[in-house]
Scaffold this motif. Structure first.
Motif, PDB file in Angstrom:
ATOM      1  N   ALA A   1      44.370 -17.881  -8.969  1.00 20.37           N
ATOM      2  CA  ALA A   1      44.401 -17.867  -7.393  1.00 20.37           C
ATOM      3  C   ALA A   1      45.245 -19.269  -7.056  1.00 20.37           C
ATOM      4  N   LYS A   2      45.117 -20.322  -7.934  1.00 26.07           N
ATOM      5  CA  LYS A   2      45.834 -21.493  -7.471  1.00 26.07           C
ATOM      6  C   LYS A   2      47.363 -21.205  -7.573  1.00 26.07           C
ATOM      7  N   ILE A   3      47.699 -20.612  -8.611  1.00 19.18           N
ATOM      8  CA  ILE A   3      49.237 -20.106  -8.689  1.00 19.18           C
ATOM      9  C   ILE A   3      49.700 -19.243  -7.357  1.00 19.18           C
ATOM     10  N   ALA A   4      48.755 -18.231  -7.423  1.00 22.59           N
ATOM     11  CA  ALA A   4      49.224 -17.196  -6.545  1.00 22.59           C
ATOM     12  C   ALA A   4      49.391 -17.563  -5.024  1.00 22.59           C
ATOM     13  N   VAL A   5      48.568 -18.492  -4.725  1.00 22.52           N
ATOM     14  CA  VAL A   5      48.589 -18.892  -3.281  1.00 22.52           C
ATOM     15  C   VAL A   5      49.560 -19.674  -2.835  1.00 22.52           C
ATOM     16  N   GLU A   6      50.387 -20.336  -3.714  1.00 22.41           N
ATOM     17  CA  GLU A   6      51.845 -20.971  -3.705  1.00 22.41           C
ATOM     18  C   GLU A   6      52.818 -20.108  -3.788  1.00 22.41           C
ATOM     19  N   CYS A   7      52.834 -19.018  -4.040  1.00 20.13           N
ATOM     20  CA  CYS A   7      53.899 -18.189  -4.391  1.00 20.13           C
ATOM     21  C   CYS A   7      54.737 -17.613  -3.289  1.00 20.13           C
ATOM     22  N   PRO A   8      54.076 -17.189  -2.050  1.00 21.04           N
ATOM     23  CA  PRO A   8      54.745 -16.396  -0.945  1.00 21.04           C
ATOM     24  C   PRO A   8      55.650 -17.530  -0.557  1.00 21.04           C
ATOM     25  N   ALA A   9      57.047 -16.805  -0.107  1.00 22.15           N
ATOM     26  CA  ALA A   9      58.240 -17.645   0.619  1.00 22.15           C
ATOM     27  C   ALA A   9      57.881 -17.881   2.030  1.00 22.15           C
TER      28      ALA A   9
ATOM     29  N   ARG B   1      60.454 -12.454  -5.224  1.00 20.53           N
ATOM     30  CA  ARG B   1      61.073 -12.611  -3.791  1.00 20.53           C
ATOM     31  C   ARG B   1      61.156 -13.825  -3.448  1.00 20.53           C
ATOM     32  N   SER B   2      60.053 -14.604  -3.779  1.00 20.47           N
ATOM     33  CA  SER B   2      60.024 -16.095  -3.324  1.00 20.47           C
ATOM     34  C   SER B   2      61.197 -16.748  -4.028  1.00 20.47           C
ATOM     35  N   LEU B   3      61.351 -16.680  -5.438  1.00 15.31           N
ATOM     36  CA  LEU B   3      62.391 -17.368  -6.137  1.00 15.31           C
ATOM     37  C   LEU B   3      63.870 -16.825  -5.603  1.00 15.31           C
ATOM     38  N   LEU B   4      64.108 -15.530  -5.354  1.00  6.43           N
ATOM     39  CA  LEU B   4      65.224 -15.089  -4.794  1.00  6.43           C
ATOM     40  C   LEU B   4      65.703 -15.446  -3.591  1.00  6.43           C
TER      41      LEU B   4
END
Length: 516
Positions: free
Chosen positions: A51-59, A119-122
């Protein structure tokens, strides 16, 4: 059917496990696996970490903004060849969460999470490259610095940097000890190469572009796949079957091998070049003796034969130095070489060579500073004229710089004159000439006594434009003031082709002939 035969697949796995456990290797590994599972993996809150990692993944908008600011600071540090500024840029970079998201999504088999992180990284990568390219386009500094060149030749050490950064980042996230310093470690492997990609794109230097892009891809894959292995090691559950999991692990291993082979070859080439530099220097020094000093040394690795040039400060000239050094280096390097040593004679006392070397170093530093000043001056002149840098005319001998300006909407001749003043103010000691387009000339208003009342600004602008454009003028107005104006302009070397006497309260001025 009894309970023992209820699950043949489970029995098959049990038999395989039993065979493993009772093998010599299995008996030594089982206690370690049990300790790891009971004392390390069990302490990890897997759901909280995911949850901690996933919440910061969206762009998000904040994510894109911070990426661009980090990239902007990084490219400025690279252009200035300042490692401190480059490292400072990493403090802003938010790349850690989405790239770890890719790794953990691969480990857990969560496709939606993987797509979001990728997608966020791209988006972040594209934003960083385009923003740095824009900065380079408007920057007067567009030379390949040492910091930029260092990001164009990926080698095995770069892979190790990315590997250790990913291990540190993954461990910190899993054990709940994440911090900005871990994000800096990961950003160090990714943000500078992205900034150099933007530099290569802006300057159309495809060698730099593809070299930095190769480094970025290498670091990205290394960090993401290492995070995948760390997640699997710490027991993050996956939706993949056992067969799929082994297939994934094998694929990751093959990718690491595929990356390591060319990077290892690149590292070997770099090591060979470094060793060759030392051999060349020692060979030249041995030829001239201990009283001589090597001021400069350069090797062009892309030529055949290998081109070697050097500058030596020596108390005695050695007429056969080039031939002797060429023979020695051909034997030691195993390649044909072309040696050109430039010799400067200095005093025989022990400190003469050092003093001469210091003087040459100072001269070289001053020359480099002058080149930077000229590059900045050319950039400002090109910006003022609205042209490319290559369209700026530069004469180093007479210290003159000039350009023909493009018509800019809404800009008058006085505006072009002011642009020339600004460039001249930033370039003391140089003669600046900005040739404006042949726009309409301002009229001169007359007072009741027939004198010009519009001040000297308009007349000065007319004289300035006539000198820059080098076209004759035609004047029209009351006889006495128009003749006086013609006399003043001719005294400044301006050609007056026509003077027409007419009644009125002003003097009209126009170009007598316009270029077709």
């Amino acid at each position: 059917m009894n309970a023992a035969n209820a699950n043949p697949a489970a029995d098959e796995r049990s038999d395989r496990t039993a065979g493993w456990v009772f093998s010599p290797i299995g008996r030594s590994v089982v206690p370690l696996r049990k300790y790891w599972r009971d004392n390390v993996v069990e302490d990890v809150d897997h759901q909280a970490v995911v949850a901690k990692i996933a919440v910061e993944c969206p762009a998000t908008a904040r994510y894109i903004l911070m990426i661009m600011m980090s990239a902007g600071i990084a490219i400025l540090g690279l252009l200035l060849s300042s490692p401190a500024v480059v490292i400072g840029a990493m403090l802003l970079s938010p790349l850690m969460s989405p790239i770890l998201g890719v790794g953990f999504a691969l480990a857990t088999g969560k496709r939606k999470w993987l797509v979001t992180s990728a997608r966020s990284l791209l988006m972040g990568s594209v934003a960083a490259v385009l923003f740095t390219a824009l900065i380079v386009l408007i920057s007067p500094l567009q030379t390949v610095t040492e910091e930029i060149a260092a990001r164009t030749r990926p080698n095995l050490f770069d892979l190790l940097v990315a590997l250790f950064s990913s291990i540190a980042g993954s461990y910190a996230m899993i054990r709940g000890r994440e911090g900005s310093i871990v994000g800096v470690a990961i950003a160090t492997a990714l943000m500078p190469p992205l900034a150099v990609v933007g530099f290569g794109l802006a300057t159309f230097n495809w060698t730099v572009f593809f070299g930095a892009f190769g480094l970025f891809v290498t670091n990205f894959l290394t960090i993401a796949l290492t995070a995948t292995l760390m997640a699997r090691l710490y027991g993050f559950r996956t939706t993949l079957s056992s067969k799929q999991g082994w297939f994934q692990s094998g694929g990751i291993f093959l990718i690491f091998i595929a990356l390591a082979i060319p990077l290892g070859l690149s590292l070997r080439n770099i090591a060979w070049e470094s060793n060759s530099q030392r051999i060349v220097r020692n060979t030249i020094q041995a030829e001239f003796g201990s009283r001589a000093r090597i001021s400069e040394q350069d090797i062009d690795w892309g030529t055949e034969p290998l081109s070697i040039s050097a500058t030596v400060l020596t108390p005695e000239f050695d007429t056969g130095a080039n031939a002797d050094i060429s023979r020695a280096l051909k034997e030691r390097l195993g390649r044909d070489v072309a040696v050109r040593v430039e010799q400067f004679r200095v005093g025989a006392d022990p400190g003469a060579a050092e003093q001469a070397a210091l003087a040459r170093a100072r001269a070289a530093e001053q020359a480099a500073a002058t080149e930077r000043q000229i590059s900045t001056m050319v950039g400002r002149m090109a910006m003022a004229a609205g042209v490319e840098r290559g369209d700026v005319m530069l004469d180093r001998d007479t210290r003159r710089i000039g350009a023909t300006a493009r018509p800019l909407p809404g800009l008058s001749l006085e505006g072009y004159r002011e642009l020339e003043r600004r460039v001249a103010g930033d370039t003391p000691g140089w003669t600046v000439r900005l040739r404006p387009p042949p726009l309409g000339l301002p009229p001169l208003a007359l007072g009741d006594d027939g004198r010009v009342v519009s001040g000297q600004v308009a007349e000065g602008t007319v004289a300035w434009a006539a000198k820059r454009i080098d076209l004759p003028l035609a004047l029209r107005g009351p006889e006495e003031p128009v003749q006086a104006l013609a006399t003043r302009l001719r005294a400044e070397g301006i050609a007056i082709e026509q003077v027409e006497v007419a009644n009125g309260d002003r003097i009209e001025i126009r170009w007598a002939a316009l270029p077709q």
